[in-house]
Design an enzyme around this catalytic site. Structure first.
Site, PDB file in Angstrom:
ATOM      1  CG  HIS A 110      -0.695   0.666  -4.439  1.00 58.43           C
ATOM      2  ND1 HIS A 110      -0.849   0.416  -5.785  1.00 58.43           N
ATOM      3  CD2 HIS A 110      -0.820  -0.518  -3.816  1.00 58.43           C
ATOM      4  CE1 HIS A 110      -1.052  -0.886  -5.949  1.00 58.43           C
ATOM      5  NE2 HIS A 110      -1.029  -1.473  -4.769  1.00 58.43           N
TER       6      HIS A 110
ATOM      7  CB  THR B 127      -0.908   0.002   1.251  1.00 61.63           C
ATOM      8  OG1 THR B 127      -1.679  -1.190   1.232  1.00 61.63           O
ATOM      9  CG2 THR B 127      -1.828   1.200   1.279  1.00 61.63           C
TER      10      THR B 127
END
Ligand SMILES: NC(=O)c1ccc[n+]([C@@H]2O[C@H](COP(=O)([O-])OP(=O)(O)OC[C@H]3O[C@@H](n4cnc5c(N)ncnc54)[C@H](O)[C@@H]3O)[C@@H](O)[C@H]2O)c1
Length: 349
Positions: free
Chosen positions: A47, A44
């Site tokens: 990202h 994450t």
């Protein structure tokens, strides 16, 4: 204590993270303040580093990122009981409400209003983190800060692996990322018979065999039906743990499962993808989506298993002082690393 702290922040809507001086968070009556010792870098965070479409639509800027952490409680809100200053801890990064039907039923991980630290709320890539006391998970002496910092992704692996009974079962894991690899270790620990893990990245498959007693399969080179025959399985795998988010991997899993097989899906596909429902219906396959960790049953089980000999430490392949965080992100971006851990203990040097 200074009222300013070092933190890694998404300061601007563009790729990268920036080391900033930010105010130490003020805690409310039900919160604790945690001094961060170690943090893990999650997919994450990548990202968010890359500032892809998901991140741009989800993360407000500025945002201190990070949600995998271990540290020590340095301040208690006035309503907090049962925790002490100096206590070592990790914690659940999903902040939940207590009003929904699911929460009132004690199914906290299913609260529809869940917000993530480091995504929707200021996160753990900082010298100090404010966290609701409810979310704190104390660490026993047997779990050091480095392992404490990867309990969040280990929890994803444990939640997924324990979705179905694995004792004596043949288990297929698609995706030998850090979470798939840790799931292989968990499946082995709880008594699966064969544990096969697939990937198309040889570095990741080699790492898997260093962490868990599992059979690595490079699906770019080998067919699962040949592996099934080689291992002497009569029909195929009993349980599938999908941990790649890749459509081809899910298709291969459905094909390689027995009639009545069970699949737990953790991997996040990039978008909508075609699914061969006909095959799933006629094979009478059960599919379960998995999000996060069960609060707090997964934490209880994973800590108990770590105390009982589960060893996932070799999945940590890189360790950096936070001053070298760029190297840490480069290691993650290479796609060849396992878990990357940042050390915050010398961060104010
Ligand atoms: N549901 C949740 O709450 C949750 C939480 C955390 C992570 N995730 C997801 O879980 C997955 C695993 O996380 P991770 O950090 O280990 O991810 P990762 O991206 O590091 O690992 C995924 C692996 O899948 C491999 N892969 C790609 N195509 C494949 C194929 N056809 N067959 C087999 N393997 C293939 C990649 O090479 C990679 O090694 C990711 O999709 C992640 O987004 C979900």
């Amino acid at each position: 204590m200074s009222n300013m702290m070092a933190a890694l922040e998404k300061s601007r809507p563009e790729p990268g993270l920036w080391r900033v001086e930010a105010p130490v968070p003020e805690i409310g009556p039900d919160d604790v303040l945690i001094r961060i010792n170690k943090t893990g870098i999650c997919g994450t965070d990548i990202h968010i580093w890359n500032w892809d479409d998901w991140a741009a639509h989800t993360v407000p800027v500025p945002m201190i990122t990070g949600h995998e952490f271990a540290g020590e409680i340095v301040e208690l809100g006035r309503h907090v009981t049962g925790l002490t200053i100096g206590q070592r801890c990790s914690g659940e990064g999903h902040l939940i409400g207590h009003e929904s039907r699911q929460s009132r039923a004690g199914k906290f991980h299913l609260d529809p209003g869940t917000r993530g630290i480091g995504v929707n709320e200021q996160g753990a890539f900082a010298e100090y983190l404010r966290l609701p006391a409810f979310n704190v998970v104390p660490l026993p002496d047997a779990i050091d800060d480095e392992i404490g910092a990867i309990l969040d992704p280990l929890g994803n692996a444990v939640h997924t692996a324990l979705s179905f009974d694995l004792i004596g079962e043949d288990v297929l894991i698609t995706g030998a990322g850090p979470i798939g690899i840790m799931a292989a270790a968990v499946a082995r620990h709880v008594g699966a018979r064969h544990v096969v893990i697939t990937d198309i990245n040889p570095d990741r498959l080699a790492l898997a065999t260093r962490v868990a007693n599992c059979v690595p399969v490079n699906v770019a080179e080998e067919q699962l039906e040949d592996v099934i025959a080689r291992l002497g399985m009569k029909q195929g795998f009993d349980v599938g743990l999908e941990m790649s988010g890749n459509q081809a991997a899910l298709d291969q899993m459905v094909e390689a499962l027995v009639m009545g097989g069970r699949i737990a899906l953790l991997g996040i596909p990039p978008g909508k993808s075609p699914v061969d429902w006909l095959r799933i219906v006629f094979k009478a396959i059960t599919i379960k989506g998995v999000y996060g960790r069960e609060i707090f049953e997964t934490w209880y089980k994973m800590i108990a298993m770590l105390e009982n000999g589960l060893d996932v430490r070799p999945v940590i392949t890189h360790r950096f002082p936070v001053s070298d965080f760029r190297e840490g992100f480069e290691a993650m971006l290479s796609g060849r690393s396992g878990k990357v851990v940042l050390d915050w203990t010398g961060s104010s040097d």
